[in-house]
Write a protein that holds these residues in place. Structure first.
Motif, PDB file in Angstrom:
ATOM      1  N   LEU A 182       0.927  -1.198   0.122  1.00 12.30           N
ATOM      2  CA  LEU A 182      -0.091   0.118   0.047  1.00 12.30           C
ATOM      3  C   LEU A 182       0.841   1.342  -0.026  1.00 12.30           C
ATOM      4  O   LEU A 182       0.559   2.332  -0.704  1.00 12.30           O
ATOM      5  N   GLY A 183       2.118   1.110   0.782  1.00 15.70           N
ATOM      6  CA  GLY A 183       2.610   2.556   0.998  1.00 15.70           C
ATOM      7  C   GLY A 183       3.525   2.815  -0.266  1.00 15.70           C
ATOM      8  O   GLY A 183       3.597   3.930  -0.674  1.00 15.70           O
ATOM      9  N   PHE A 184       4.234   1.539  -0.655  1.00 15.60           N
ATOM     10  CA  PHE A 184       4.821   1.901  -2.146  1.00 15.60           C
ATOM     11  C   PHE A 184       3.893   2.324  -3.224  1.00 15.60           C
ATOM     12  O   PHE A 184       4.405   3.285  -4.051  1.00 15.60           O
ATOM     13  N   SER A 185       2.824   1.763  -3.300  1.00 18.28           N
ATOM     14  CA  SER A 185       1.834   2.289  -4.501  1.00 18.28           C
ATOM     15  C   SER A 185       1.341   3.599  -4.178  1.00 18.28           C
ATOM     16  O   SER A 185       1.307   4.231  -5.270  1.00 18.28           O
ATOM     17  N   VAL A 186       1.223   4.199  -3.249  1.00 17.37           N
ATOM     18  CA  VAL A 186       0.781   5.659  -2.941  1.00 17.37           C
ATOM     19  C   VAL A 186       1.929   6.440  -3.280  1.00 17.37           C
ATOM     20  O   VAL A 186       1.827   7.501  -3.976  1.00 17.37           O
ATOM     21  N   VAL A 187       3.329   5.866  -2.869  1.00 13.33           N
ATOM     22  CA  VAL A 187       4.307   6.763  -3.177  1.00 13.33           C
ATOM     23  C   VAL A 187       4.595   6.752  -4.652  1.00 13.33           C
ATOM     24  O   VAL A 187       4.848   7.957  -5.227  1.00 13.33           O
ATOM     25  N   GLY A 188       4.297   5.767  -5.382  1.00 14.58           N
ATOM     26  CA  GLY A 188       4.392   5.635  -7.039  1.00 14.58           C
ATOM     27  C   GLY A 188       3.494   6.561  -7.631  1.00 14.58           C
ATOM     28  O   GLY A 188       3.899   7.301  -8.517  1.00 14.58           O
ATOM     29  N   ALA A 189       2.219   6.858  -6.884  1.00 17.44           N
ATOM     30  CA  ALA A 189       1.122   7.598  -7.453  1.00 17.44           C
ATOM     31  C   ALA A 189       1.618   8.991  -7.221  1.00 17.44           C
ATOM     32  O   ALA A 189       1.184   9.742  -8.163  1.00 17.44           O
ATOM     33  N   ALA A 190       1.844   9.138  -6.122  1.00 11.53           N
ATOM     34  CA  ALA A 190       2.215  10.725  -5.765  1.00 11.53           C
ATOM     35  C   ALA A 190       3.374  10.929  -6.709  1.00 11.53           C
ATOM     36  O   ALA A 190       3.413  12.261  -7.142  1.00 11.53           O
ATOM     37  N   TRP A 191       4.436  10.347  -6.881  1.00  9.72           N
ATOM     38  CA  TRP A 191       5.595  10.899  -7.703  1.00  9.72           C
ATOM     39  C   TRP A 191       5.107  10.920  -9.113  1.00  9.72           C
ATOM     40  O   TRP A 191       5.578  12.059  -9.827  1.00  9.72           O
ATOM     41  N   GLY A 192       4.133   9.946  -9.659  1.00 11.32           N
ATOM     42  CA  GLY A 192       3.890  10.198 -11.040  1.00 11.32           C
ATOM     43  C   GLY A 192       3.075  11.333 -11.226  1.00 11.32           C
ATOM     44  O   GLY A 192       2.925  12.214 -12.259  1.00 11.32           O
TER      45      GLY A 192
END
Length: 193
Positions: A35-45
Motif C-alpha cells: 500500500l505504501g509504495f503504491s501511494v508513493v508511486g502514484a504521488a511521484w507520478g
C-alpha cells in the motif's frame, strides 16, 4: 568503556532474525509495503505529470482538461495497492483459540510460508507500482508538453502512457498469483488419527 557487546543480538545473523519474527508481522509488513509504495508511486507520478501540465498550460490553456487523464492513470497505481492490501488483509486469519498451549503438531512451516508469501506479494506489488507511477508520470509529462506544442501528438503519446500504466496491472496480477497460496493455518495438523 568496553567494546564488548552484551546484547543477545550481537551474534545473531539475518537468518535468525528472519526466522524469529512473527509470520503475522511479515504479512502485515507486506500489506504496508504494498500500500505504501503504491501511494508513493502514484504521488511521484502525479507530481511529474502535474508540474509539467501546469507549466505547459501557461502556453496552451486548452490542454488542461484533456491532459487530466494522465493524472488519473497515475492515481490508478495507488488503487492497485489498495486492492492488493484488501486482498492480503482478508487472508490473515487468527489461529484457533481453544487454549494458549500450542499442540506439538502445530503447522509452524505453514505459518511462515503464508507470512513470507504475503510479504513478497505486497513488496512486489509496491515496487512495481513505484515503477509504474514514475513511468506514467514521465509519459504524462511528455504528453502535456507535446500536446502544448502540437495537438495531434496527444493520442500518440497517450498510447505510450497506457503501456506504462500496464506495468501496475502486471504487478497486481503477479501479487494475486503469489498470494493465492498464502493461507494461514487455523488449526493443528491432523496426524492421521
Amino acid at each position: 568503556m568496553s567494546d564488548v557487546c552484551t546484547s543477545p543480538f550481537c551474534n545473531a545473523g539475518w537468518g535468525e532474525l528472519l526466522s524469529h519474527m512473527s509470520p503475522y508481522g511479515f504479512a502485515n509488513f507486506g500489506i504496508a509495503f504494498g500500500l505504501g509504495f503504491s501511494v508513493v508511486g502514484a504521488a511521484w507520478g502525479i507530481w511529474l505529470t502535474g508540474s509539467s501540465l501546469v507549466g505547459a498550460a501557461v502556453k496552451a490553456p486548452r490542454i488542461r482538461s484533456k491532459n487530466l487523464i494522465s493524472v488519473i492513470f497515475c492515481e490508478a497505481t495507488a488503487i492497485y495497492g489498495v486492492i492488493m492490501a484488501i486482498i492480503l488483509a482478508n487472508k490473515i486469519k487468527k489461529p484457533d483459540e481453544e487454549s494458549y498451549q500450542l499442540p506439538e503438531n502445530w503447522d509452524f512451516p505453514g505459518f511462515y510460508y503464508a507470512g513470507y508469501g504475503m510479504f513478497s506479494a505486497g513488496l512486489s506489488v509496491g515496487l512495481t507500482n513505484i515503477a509504474s507511477g514514475v513511468s506514467v508520470g514521465i509519459a504524462g509529462s511528455s504528453c502535456a508538453l507535446a500536446d502544448a506544442q502540437d495537438a495531434s501528438l496527444f493520442v500518440k503519446i497517450l498510447i505510450v502512457e497506457i503501456f506504462a500504466s500496464a506495468l501496475g496491472i502486471f504487478g497486481i496480477i503477479v501479487g494475486i498469483i503469489e498470494s493465492n497460496a498464502c493461507n494461514f493455518p487455523i488449526a493443528a495438523l491432523d496426524n492421521g488419527n
